[in-house]
Design an enzyme around this catalytic site. Structure first.
Site, short mmCIF file in Angstrom:
data_model
loop_
_atom_site.label_atom_id
_atom_site.label_comp_id
_atom_site.label_asym_id
_atom_site.label_seq_id
_atom_site.Cartn_x
_atom_site.Cartn_y
_atom_site.Cartn_z
CG LEU A 77 63.18 19.08 -68.49
CD1 LEU A 77 62.47 20.43 -68.64
CD2 LEU A 77 64.67 19.29 -68.39
CB CYS A 78 62.76 15.62 -62.31
SG CYS A 78 61.81 15.37 -60.81
CB VAL A 79 57.08 16.38 -63.20
CG1 VAL A 79 56.90 15.24 -62.20
CG2 VAL A 79 55.90 17.33 -63.14
#
Lengths: 130, 118
Positions: A77-79
């Site tokens: 997941l993109c932070v």
């Protein structure tokens, strides 16, 4: 073939996750590899372990977790997307002094570099927009 | 030709997607030779417009386009058809892209190692 998947749509408001899951299942069944699944934009909402869809509907988080554990998939997941949308692992919850974390097991919060690396090392990057 | 071709196809202010697409492109430029292609309503991102409400504190995210050369992003293309459709000919743009025809777009799509669509 070695695939990377970029999933961008909201889990329950678009067909993005459905399409990506079906593609991943088909690819793995046919002996292709999936280097990484990268969730961006609203797609990161899949990483919340607090989602509770109606019982007669598919729980997409569980579906990814199952596929991920069977095939040892890298579910990233993109932070930045996560922080905007309230998806936090224990470390981020502590860093932002939040009362709880909610990251589902089997997923990890990573940087955009993981999307770029996946695009560069895989044979095909397949995008599932919202 | 670029390793990674980023497609920007969404209008600028109705969602945060175009801003996050720019974030991805700038991240990509750190690791690879990238190019950007504006198409469909994404060409409207080239205008120096502000949203009517603060979707993000970084209001006019498109101003970041002016820094492309600092990120070694030199391939900046725009679909000529969309450019004319949205009548951008006489408008003041943040950056001046290279206009490309549909057949040139096909060539770019075919020659990039990967295409990242936003």
């Amino acid at each position: 073939m070695n695939f990377a998947l970029s999933v961008q749509g909201s889990p329950y408001a678009s067909a993005s996750h459905w399409s990506a899951l079906r593609f991943a299942e088909a690819a793995l069944t046919n002996n292709h590899k999936i280097h990484r699944v990268f969730f961006y934009h609203d797609a990161v909402l899949i990483g919340s372990r607090l989602q509770a869809p109606p019982q007669d509907e598919t729980n997409l988080t569980t579906a990814w977790q199952h596929l991920g554990s069977v095939h040892e998939l890298d579910l990233c997941l993109c932070v930045a997307s996560c922080l905007r949308r309230g998806i936090l692992d224990a470390a981020e919850a502590k860093r932002f002094e939040k009362s709880a974390d909610n990251l589902a097991s089997g997923f990890q919060i990573t940087g955009l570099g993981q999307l770029i690396e996946a695009a560069l090392v895989s044979d095909r990057l397949v995008t599932f927009r919202g | 030709m670029a390793d990674l071709l980023f497609l920007f196809s969404q209008r600028p202010h109705s969602s945060i997607y175009p801003q996050e697409a720019l974030d991805a492109a700038l991240a990509g430029s750190a690791f690879a030779d990238i190019a950007i292609l504006f198409l469909d309503a994404g060409v409207l991102q080239l205008l120096d417009t502000k949203p009517p409400y603060p979707l993000s504190p970084r209001k006019a995210f498109q101003r970041g386009f002016a820094a492309f050369s600092d990120y070694d992003i030199h391939g900046v293309y725009c679909c000529e058809t969309a450019f004319r459709q949205f009548q951008l000919e006489d408008k003041s743009l943040i950056i001046q892209p290279t206009l490309v025809t549909r057949s040139e777009i096909k060539t770019h799509l075919a020659s990039a190692k990967q295409v990242l669509s936003f």
